[in-house]
Write a protein that holds these residues in place. Structure first.
Motif, PDB file in Angstrom:
ATOM      1  N   TRP A  21       5.430 -10.189  -0.435  1.00  0.00           N
ATOM      2  CA  TRP A  21       4.103 -10.410  -1.010  1.00  0.00           C
ATOM      3  C   TRP A  21       4.035 -11.605  -1.939  1.00  0.00           C
ATOM      4  CZ3 TRP A  21       0.747  -7.752   1.622  1.00  0.00           C
ATOM      5  CH2 TRP A  21       1.124  -6.513   2.169  1.00  0.00           C
ATOM      6  N   THR A  25       3.968 -10.915  -9.131  1.00  0.00           N
ATOM      7  CA  THR A  25       3.398  -9.649  -8.665  1.00  0.00           C
ATOM      8  C   THR A  25       3.784  -8.526  -9.619  1.00  0.00           C
ATOM      9  OG1 THR A  25       3.408 -10.319  -6.347  1.00  0.00           O
ATOM     10  CG2 THR A  25       3.481  -7.960  -6.772  1.00  0.00           C
ATOM     11  N   ALA A 380      -0.671 -10.675  -8.019  1.00  0.00           N
ATOM     12  CA  ALA A 380      -1.028  -9.542  -7.154  1.00  0.00           C
ATOM     13  C   ALA A 380      -0.504  -8.267  -7.819  1.00  0.00           C
ATOM     14  CB  ALA A 380      -0.386  -9.720  -5.785  1.00  0.00           C
ATOM     15  N   ARG A 396      -3.595 -11.001  -4.033  1.00  0.00           N
ATOM     16  CA  ARG A 396      -3.435 -12.295  -4.685  1.00  0.00           C
ATOM     17  C   ARG A 396      -4.496 -13.242  -4.148  1.00  0.00           C
ATOM     18  NH1 ARG A 396       0.894 -13.714  -6.600  1.00  0.00           N
ATOM     19  NH2 ARG A 396       2.173 -12.408  -5.246  1.00  0.00           N
TER      20      ARG A 396
END
Ligand code: PLP
Length: 418
Positions: A21, A25, A380, A396
């Motif tokens: 990802w 984060t 994110a 995100r």
């Protein structure tokens, strides 16, 4: 790492999330959030105590829904937080709105929602009584005892901006009586990250004594502030001991009074703090002579606690070779200010560009205090569910999307839909 907060998840799992990802984060663990809620709700056996979650600590809707599912109500501190909890289906009786320099529009909006308005000044109490005669509300009292992990979050001391002075309570009662308004509850919150449990016990006494001014009280709310250990040598707050001492005092009060009250506490940090971490990637390793910096792709725009409160967060290199020799680093952010340092003099296995770091215990006052400073996009958010899956709970935005959205919001460019 603190023994009370062992590394909460397999580092390879985090590495996989970072690689899939991207970074920065925030990652949260549902099982820890639920465990923390259950520890609280199991604490007071024979005393009518209920728990509210202070939404300001982390307002991701998925996290709010998990906590609602555990049976907690919500402490909100803005009309926006009220609306968020209402939209997520929370009953208005389970939402307390502790106002702070609230506007008329916010007051009327919250009153229409039917939530419990907790009013912290005589000025606002007067306008509430004039606008909503015959209704009920709660009041926030200034207990003249404060505490907190930093002076900036001590909210109960004598000079605090919060709450109504004790010596004005008679005036508050006369005011509400003249408008047929009922005070259904009283509240205080001495601060966040309480260092001395005795201060919370003292505040409990202050509120119990203040309750004598009121004759239709349904509840007394003692606020939040339960700390978590951040540094390896921080003492963990002894919740059981605290609950034992508080129970004795509350039971005595219930035995001696005719008031049929329920008691509330409203912690935030304790529920979500150790359940969250911020993943970031090292993009620069820089020897500055006396210091070596690990430069990362996040900064105080995403986690302001170190810069604002000199707060400590444990930082772990989750991708380094564990057998690499230890080195000492300062971990720096990418914000254009010298104060943007996330951790100083940290011993870590030798680290390289491309490594991933986990900044621990960042679940509270992390994402909710994040900003777009330096026009950077937000992190994110990912939730590792109880079943062990991970899911994105806040997408995100790419730098391009984030700047485009900003231009549209400012009206300098028109979106294609306008
Ligand atoms: C009114 C109120 N209640 C509860 C809290 C939650 O504090 P904590 O996260 O330290 O439990 C806060 C935060 O300072 C607050 O302002």
């Amino acid at each position: 790492m603190h023994p009370a907060n062992p590394f909460p998840v397999d580092p390879d799992r985090l590495l996989a999330i970072a690689q899939k990802w991207g970074t920065p984060t925030y990652v949260y663990l549902e099982n820890i959030i639920r465990e923390q809620c259950r520890k609280l709700t199991g604490l007071f056996k024979n005393i009518p105590v209920s728990w509210l979650y202070a939404v300001k600590a982390n307002d991701n809707p998925h996290i709010i829904s998990i906590i609602a599912d555990e049976g907690l109500g919500f402490d909100t501190v803005s009309y926006e937080e009220v609306l968020l909890c209402r939209k997520l289906g929370t009953d208005p009786d389970n939402i307390f709105y502790t106002e702070n320099n609230m506007t008329d529009a916010e007051m009327n909006g919250a009153a229409k929602e039917g939530v419990i308005l907790n009013i912290g000044s005589l000025d606002r109490l007067k306008s509430y009584c004039e606008t909503w005669p015959g209704s009920s509300c709660s009041i926030r009292i200034k207990p003249d005892v404060g505490d907190g992990h930093h002076a900036k979050v001590d909210t109960g001391n004598q000079d605090s901006k919060f709450g109504i002075r004790m010596d004005l309570l008679k005036e508050a009662v006369a005011l509400v009586d003249s408008h047929n308004v009922t005070i259904r509850g009283i509240h205080a919150h001495i601060g966040s990250g309480i260092q001395e449990p005795e201060n919370l016990l003292y505040e409990i006494n202050v509120l119990l004594e203040a309750s004598q001014y009121f004759n239709s009280l349904e509840f007394i709310n003692f606020g939040g502030g339960i700390p978590i250990p951040y540094r390896p040598d921080d003492d963990a707050f002894n919740l059981e001991r605290f609950a034992g001492l508080a129970s004795d005092r509350l039971q005595k009060y219930l035995d001696e009074t005719d008031q049929k009250v329920r008691f509330y506490f409203e912690p935030g940090r304790w529920i979500v703090g150790s359940a969250g971490m911020l993943l970031t990637q090292v993009n620069t390793v820089k020897d500055q002579g006396r210091k070596t910096y690990l430069g990362t792709d996040t900064g105080f725009n995403h986690l302001i606690r170190p810069a604002l409160y000199d707060a400590y967060h444990e930082i772990v290199n989750i991708s380094a070779n564990k057998d690499a020799p230890l080195r000492t680093y300062d971990v720096a952010g990418n914000i254009c200010e010298s104060g943007d340092v996330l951790g100083k003099e940290r011993s870590m296995p030798e680290s390289r560009t491309g490594d991933y770091l986990a900044i621990l215990d960042a679940g509270a006052y992390g994402m909710t205090m994040a900003s777009h400073y330096n026009r950077r996009a937000m992190p994110a958010e990912v939730l590792i569910t109880e079943q062990g899956f991970h899911k994105i709970i806040r997408k995100r935005k790419s730098p391009e999307q984030s700047v485009e959205e900003y231009l549209q919001d400012t009206g300098i460019v028109q979106s294609e839909n306008n």
